[in-house]
Design a protein around this motif. Structure first.
Motif: not given
Length: 386
Positions: A157-179
């Motif tokens: 349970n401690i593994e937790g969710l993604l850190k917001p900073e990691l998600c923000m840095d990867s946002m360009g990749k996420f938006s392109i992959d799911n364009r």
């Protein structure tokens, strides 16, 4: 094991029977009114061990032995509380059945326990009567094993969710992959600011004219999506649709739900679009629901039966309410509360890599063991990686 001779019975006969561990067992003719008083005094048991107490019995008529649990719905009272043990399992050898009554830690302070057995389900058990052999105590775990298992669960349970900073840095990749999927949004969001796009991708937004909600998992960044209830309920004649008030400033809330009438079953049928799933991933289908205040059924387990012919494991047992401890091992999926206030329970699983077509067929029948589905309010079904 405690022999049935130690119990208090009314209107029974004692019989000698083959393949019993005792010289005599008791035969009960009417198990719709058992009225068996049991006082259990754990003896000759190892201390600092968790034990399960099991009623050992068999039906007077022969039953087909199966590896699957048998639904019996034993009703009994313990500590002035009414309990239900839904399933019995076959003992090794296939002659006798065992149904779990309760679990306890055996310590120097363990006291005796009084139990009143009231009835079995007549609908599933018939009217042939039963033989009762006794109550058996089986070790489940030691204190050390219990602590180690809890520690492992806590670490998961401690593994937790993604850190917001990691998600923000990867946002360009996420938006392109799911364009291509983002282009299907009800409100055009492709050119939204990075912060807004992050919020929408990981919290969900409506696509396909409001029929679906798409999102990315906060745990592993894989694709998730939800279908509204009216798009997946196969026969709407046994349900009613009504609108609900969407949350303020929400981009992803459906505005209608379905409430099931007084039927003991309903069917879910749809095609799951593979473009909305991540490849090589096992997905669970979560039924998102609430129980209305007037709900009188759904106290019993439900069979989730896959109607597709190629499925090996075609039936699983689920529950729309949280079962007590003695029923947990026999119910595969139990409900949990969601962040949005709704409840969810897994009803189906699939693996995205096994299907090369544009869609995966889903055809599922949900059947209550006893009672009806009246009062079940369905919001939709959601596909998330597990």
């Amino acid at each position: 094991m405690a022999s049935a001779k130690m119990f208090s019975f009314k209107n029974v006969k004692w019989r000698s029977i083959r393949k019993s561990r005792f010289s005599k067992v008791t035969k009960i003719y009417d198990f719709s009114n058992l009225n068996i008083q049991i006082q259990l005094k754990p003896q000759l048991l190892t201390q600092e061990i968790m034990y399960g107490a099991y009623l050992v019995f068999k039906f007077c008529n022969k039953r087909k032995v199966s590896s699957r649990p048998l639904y019996v719905n034993l009703k009994y009272k313990m500590a002035r509380e009414t309990c239900n043990a839904y399933f019995a399992k076959w003992r090794t050898g296939g002659e006798w059945l065992m149904v779990e009554l309760f679990q306890f830690w055996n310590t120097s302070e363990t006291e005796h326990c009084d139990i009143l057995l009231e009835s079995f389900s007549c609908y599933y058990c018939g009217n042939w009567g039963i033989f009762v052999e006794g109550v058996e105590f089986n070790a489940i775990a030691s204190v050390k094993e219990y602590k180690e298992n809890n520690k492992a669960d806590d670490e998961d349970n401690i593994e937790g969710l993604l850190k917001p900073e990691l998600c923000m840095d990867s946002m360009g990749k996420f938006s392109i992959d799911n364009r291509d999927i983002i282009k299907r949004s009800v409100k055009y969001i492709l050119n939204a600011p990075k912060e807004d796009l992050y919020h929408l991708l990981f919290n969900g937004f409506l696509i396909d004219k409001g029929e679906k909600i798409f999102s990315l998992s906060k745990v592993n960044k894989k694709k998730c999506h939800m279908l509204r209830a009216k798009a997946v309920i196969y026969d709407p004649s046994y349900a009613k649709f009504y609108n609900i008030k969407p949350q303020a400033q929400s981009w992803c809330v459906f505005d209608d739900v379905i409430e099931i009438f007084s039927y003991h079953e309903f069917r879910i049928k749809c095609d799951v679009e593979t473009r909305l799933l991540s490849s090589d991933t096992t997905y669970a289908c979560f039924l998102v629901f609430k129980l209305s205040q007037k709900c009188r059924g759904l106290k019993f387990p439900v069979k989730a039966r896959d109607l597709l012919p190629y499925k090996k494991q075609r039936t699983n047992i689920i529950s729309f309410t949280t079962p007590n401890t003695m029923n947990l091992n026999n119910i595969k999926w139990i409900p949990k509360e969601r962040e949005d206030g709704w409840m969810e329970v897994i009803v189906w699983e699939t693996i995205s890599s096994k299907h090369n077509e544009e869609s995966i067929p889903m055809d599922l029948n949900l059947i209550s063991f006893e009672g009806t589905m009246a009062g079940l309010i369905i919001y939709g079904i959601e596909f998330r990686p597990i």
